[in-house]
Design an enzyme around this catalytic site. Structure first.
Site, short mmCIF file in Angstrom:
data_model
loop_
_atom_site.label_atom_id
_atom_site.label_comp_id
_atom_site.label_asym_id
_atom_site.label_seq_id
_atom_site.Cartn_x
_atom_site.Cartn_y
_atom_site.Cartn_z
N ASP A 126 0.84 -1.20 0.00
CA ASP A 126 0.00 0.00 0.00
C ASP A 126 0.87 1.25 0.00
O ASP A 126 1.32 1.71 1.05
CB ASP A 126 -0.93 -0.01 1.22
CG ASP A 126 -1.87 1.19 1.23
OD1 ASP A 126 -1.95 1.89 0.19
OD2 ASP A 126 -2.53 1.43 2.28
N LYS A 165 1.47 7.98 0.25
CA LYS A 165 1.84 8.10 1.66
C LYS A 165 3.19 8.79 1.75
O LYS A 165 4.07 8.53 0.93
CB LYS A 165 1.98 6.70 2.29
CG LYS A 165 0.69 5.98 2.56
CD LYS A 165 0.97 4.65 3.24
CE LYS A 165 -0.29 3.81 3.34
NZ LYS A 165 -1.29 4.36 4.27
N ASP A 216 0.09 -4.97 4.48
CA ASP A 216 -1.31 -4.62 4.25
C ASP A 216 -2.13 -5.78 3.66
O ASP A 216 -3.28 -5.59 3.30
CB ASP A 216 -1.38 -3.37 3.34
CG ASP A 216 -2.54 -2.47 3.70
OD1 ASP A 216 -3.08 -2.62 4.81
OD2 ASP A 216 -2.90 -1.62 2.86
N ASP A 243 -5.73 6.34 -0.92
CA ASP A 243 -5.13 5.60 0.18
C ASP A 243 -6.20 4.90 1.02
O ASP A 243 -5.87 4.08 1.88
CB ASP A 243 -4.29 6.55 1.05
CG ASP A 243 -3.31 5.80 1.94
OD1 ASP A 243 -3.12 4.58 1.73
OD2 ASP A 243 -2.73 6.43 2.83
N GLU A 261 -8.00 2.48 0.19
CA GLU A 261 -8.21 1.46 -0.84
C GLU A 261 -8.75 0.15 -0.30
O GLU A 261 -9.42 -0.59 -1.01
CB GLU A 261 -6.88 1.21 -1.57
CG GLU A 261 -5.91 0.23 -0.90
CD GLU A 261 -5.40 0.66 0.47
OE1 GLU A 261 -5.43 1.88 0.75
OE2 GLU A 261 -4.99 -0.21 1.25
N ARG A 306 -11.10 -0.59 1.82
CA ARG A 306 -12.56 -0.70 1.82
C ARG A 306 -13.11 -0.94 0.42
O ARG A 306 -14.18 -1.53 0.26
CB ARG A 306 -13.18 0.55 2.47
CG ARG A 306 -12.88 1.84 1.77
CD ARG A 306 -13.12 3.05 2.66
NE ARG A 306 -12.03 3.27 3.62
CZ ARG A 306 -12.03 4.22 4.55
NH1 ARG A 306 -13.05 5.07 4.62
NH2 ARG A 306 -11.01 4.36 5.37
N1 BES Z 1 -3.32 0.27 5.09
C1 BES Z 1 -3.74 1.52 5.62
C2 BES Z 1 -4.03 1.47 7.12
C3 BES Z 1 -2.89 1.12 8.04
C4 BES Z 1 -2.23 2.11 8.74
C5 BES Z 1 -2.50 -0.19 8.24
C6 BES Z 1 -1.21 1.79 9.60
C7 BES Z 1 -1.48 -0.51 9.11
C8 BES Z 1 -0.83 0.50 9.79
C9 BES Z 1 -5.00 1.98 4.90
O1 BES Z 1 -5.13 1.58 3.59
C10 BES Z 1 -4.99 3.47 4.90
O2 BES Z 1 -4.13 4.03 4.30
N2 BES Z 1 -5.98 4.09 5.56
C11 BES Z 1 -6.08 5.51 5.63
C12 BES Z 1 -7.52 5.89 5.35
C13 BES Z 1 -7.74 7.35 5.19
C14 BES Z 1 -7.08 7.84 3.92
C15 BES Z 1 -9.23 7.62 5.14
C16 BES Z 1 -5.65 5.93 7.02
O3 BES Z 1 -5.96 5.23 7.99
O4 BES Z 1 -4.98 6.93 7.13
ZN ZN Z 2 -4.19 -0.15 3.07
MN MN Z 3 -4.11 2.88 2.24
#
Ligand code: BES
Ligand code: ZN
Ligand code: MN
Length: 514
Positions: A281, A288, A299, A358, A360, A362
């Site tokens: 990811d 990111k 991920d 990001d 993604e 869901r």
């Molecule tokens: N894979 C990440 C979530 C994550 C964060 C997993 C830290 C493990 C450790 C996910 O895809 C993500 O990026 N989520 C975003 C969502 C936001 C953009 C609404 C997040 O949590 O910042």
């Molecule tokens: Zn993710």
């Molecule tokens: Mn993500």
């Protein structure tokens, strides 16, 4: 994998490198735990006093090595802390034993054989000690030279890692007793499958991508008599899987949806497990920042947990039917990637405005959930490293549980507790839905930042079929351990949720739930 045996012999008489004993925290200092009476006797009853001199208190997490007394086959004794002894004089909590055994096994990396003379007075305790030892002995050595076995000869000598503890003998058990036999089998199967998930999570994304992950599943399916069906990018396009395709389209490694089925018995209950399998990811176009992407090979932990738990259920031969859905994609930025503002038409027919690429997980899960619901399972449980917000809420060791059914959410919470995994029930407050309204599509893939883990859960809920009980496990916190190892948990991939999923399948098989 570390070998496991149960034994009725005395710890003193077994040929080994180390004898592991338990030490509890007493009112006036450390107390030798049951299971180690023979060892204490060989120390002339002075084991506790000796340990105290060495600074041991019997507190959880302690590990103290000392030379074995004369007449011992093993040269070393390792005492692990168990905390306060159970007040009723009964058995220690399985999780206490699992952690202590894990610390011992981890401490003994580089040794060949250890005898575990911990307090084991019933099959459940034996299973906990065995499982903790096998989980604690885990090491991911695929990319490093391991001393002695000649693997990866190119690795510099100083970077070589110690060989994991090769053999564990748990004493105080009755290997021929039915209950102990089952305990040994369950401990080994669960540990091996948790370790399978850990291996997958630890494998870097240049070697583990949707196609190679799917091939790995296919190999295991063949070996364990499971049905597998792999939907490649062409099949996904024909089927209208807009969520999975939209996330995967920026990568030169195209996405896959893998269906993995175990049929325990035609008339048994049917559970569906859905796993988020983002093999890397990067965030996509909503890239990111550095500092947030170094561990994002993790991920796919949800998909790894679903895969490993189904193999475990098959190996245990549970009377239940389980279908796993692994939503595999690599989230990368490129000229072909989904842009923030694009609208995807999902497998369900709903349209989603992708405000943040990001978010993604869901999107791929939504397609897999809709597809899983078509088969009308009794319940559907998805597992995902879904949100950073859940890590902020519950920390690095506890996963969040959301559900469209409060009673089932509690069932999952109980199953996790029984399995030795920390979790906590979280709500799905309807008022947060408003924040996902899109001016042009049915829904946006992002909403309010506050309660972000719940917003993600509410998004998924929109894709659950009418009348289907569903739970969502957000394992973003516990899936990957960036801190120091603890208990039986190593650095890196942890295998989070595998044991909870297996426990749920066991409860369904026995008729306790559903
Ligand atoms: N894979 C990440 C979530 C994550 C964060 C997993 C830290 C493990 C450790 C996910 O895809 C993500 O990026 N989520 C975003 C969502 C936001 C953009 C609404 C997040 O949590 O910042
Ligand atoms: Zn993710
Ligand atoms: Mn993500």
């Amino acid at each position: 994998m570390t070998a496991l045996t149960f034994s009725t012999s005395s710890a003193a008489s077994l040929r080994a490198d180390v004898v592991v004993v338990g030490v509890a925290k007493g009112a006036k200092g450390p107390v030798v735990a049951s299971g180690a009476a023979a060892v204490d006797k060989a120390f002339d009853g002075k084991l506790a006093a000796t340990l105290e001199t060495l600074g041991a208190t019997g507190g959880e997490g302690e590990a103290t090595k000392l030379p074995a007394p004369a007449g011992f086959k093993a040269p070393v004794v390792l005492a692990v802390g168990l905390g306060e002894a159970p007040a009723d004089g009964g058995a220690y909590a399985p999780e206490t034993l699992r952690r202590a055994a894990g610390i011992a096994a981890r401490t003994l990396a580089g040794s060949k054989k250890a005898v575990f003379a911990l307090p084991v007075d019933d099959a459940a305790s034996a299973e906990a000690v065995a499982q903790g030892a096998l989980l604690g002995a885990y090491a991911f050595t695929a990319y490093r030279k391991v001393n002695g076995n000649g693997k990866n000869e190119n690795t510099k000598k100083e970077n070589a890692v110690k060989e994991p503890l090769a053999e564990v003998a748990v004493t105080g058990t009755k290997p021929r007793d039915k209950a102990y036999k089952a305990a040994a089998e369950r401990a080994a199967t669960l540990a091996e499958e948790v370790n399978r998930a850990r291996d997958l999570v630890n494998t870097p994304a240049n070697d583990l991508f949707p196609k190679s992950f799917a091939a790995t599943v296919q190999d295991a399916a063949k070996k364990h008599g499971l049905q597998v069906e792999i939907l490649d990018e062409k099949t996904l396009a024909k089927g209208g899987y807009g969520g999975i395709l939209g996330v995967g389209q920026g990568s030169s490694n195209p996405p896959r949806l893998v269906k993995l089925s175990y049929t325990g018995s035609k008339n048994a209950k049917h559970l569906a497990f859905v796993g988020k399998g983002i093999t890397y990811d990067s965030g996509g176009i909503s890239l990111k920042p550095a500092g947030h992407n170094e561990t994002m090979k993790c991920d796919m932990s949800g998909a790894a947990a679903v895969f490993a738990s189904i193999v475990a259920v098959a190996r245990l031969g549970l009377r239940v039917n389980v279908t796993g859905w692994l939503a595999l994609a690599e989230n990368m930025p490129s000229g072909a990637a989904t842009r923030p503002g694009d609208v995807l038409t999902m497998y369900s027919g709903k349209t989603v405005e992708v405000l943040n690429t990001d978010a993604e997980g869901r999107l791929v899960l939504a397609d897999a959930i809709t597809r899983a619901c078509e088969e009308q399972p009794a319940v559907i449980i998805d597992v995902a490293t879904l949100t950073g917000a859940m890590v902020l809420a519950l920390g690095h060791r506890t996963f969040g549980i959301m559900s469209n059914d409060d009673a089932f959410r509690d069932v999952v919470h109980t199953a996790a507790k029984e399995a030795g995994e920390a979790s906590w029930p979280m709500p799905l407050p309807a008022e947060l839905c408003k924040s996902m309204e899109s001016p042009i599509a049915d829904i946006a893939n992002m909403g309010e930042r506050m309660g972000g883990g719940l917003v993600a859960g509410l998004f998924l809920k929109e894709f659950v079929g009418e009348g289907i009980t569903w739970a969502h496990l957000d394992i973003a916190g516990p899936a990957f351990n960036e801190a120091a190892p603890f208990g039986y948990t190593p650095k890196g991939g942890t295998g989070s949720a595998v044991r909870t999923l297996v426990r749920l399948a066991e409860k369904a098989a026995s008729g306790e739930i559903l």
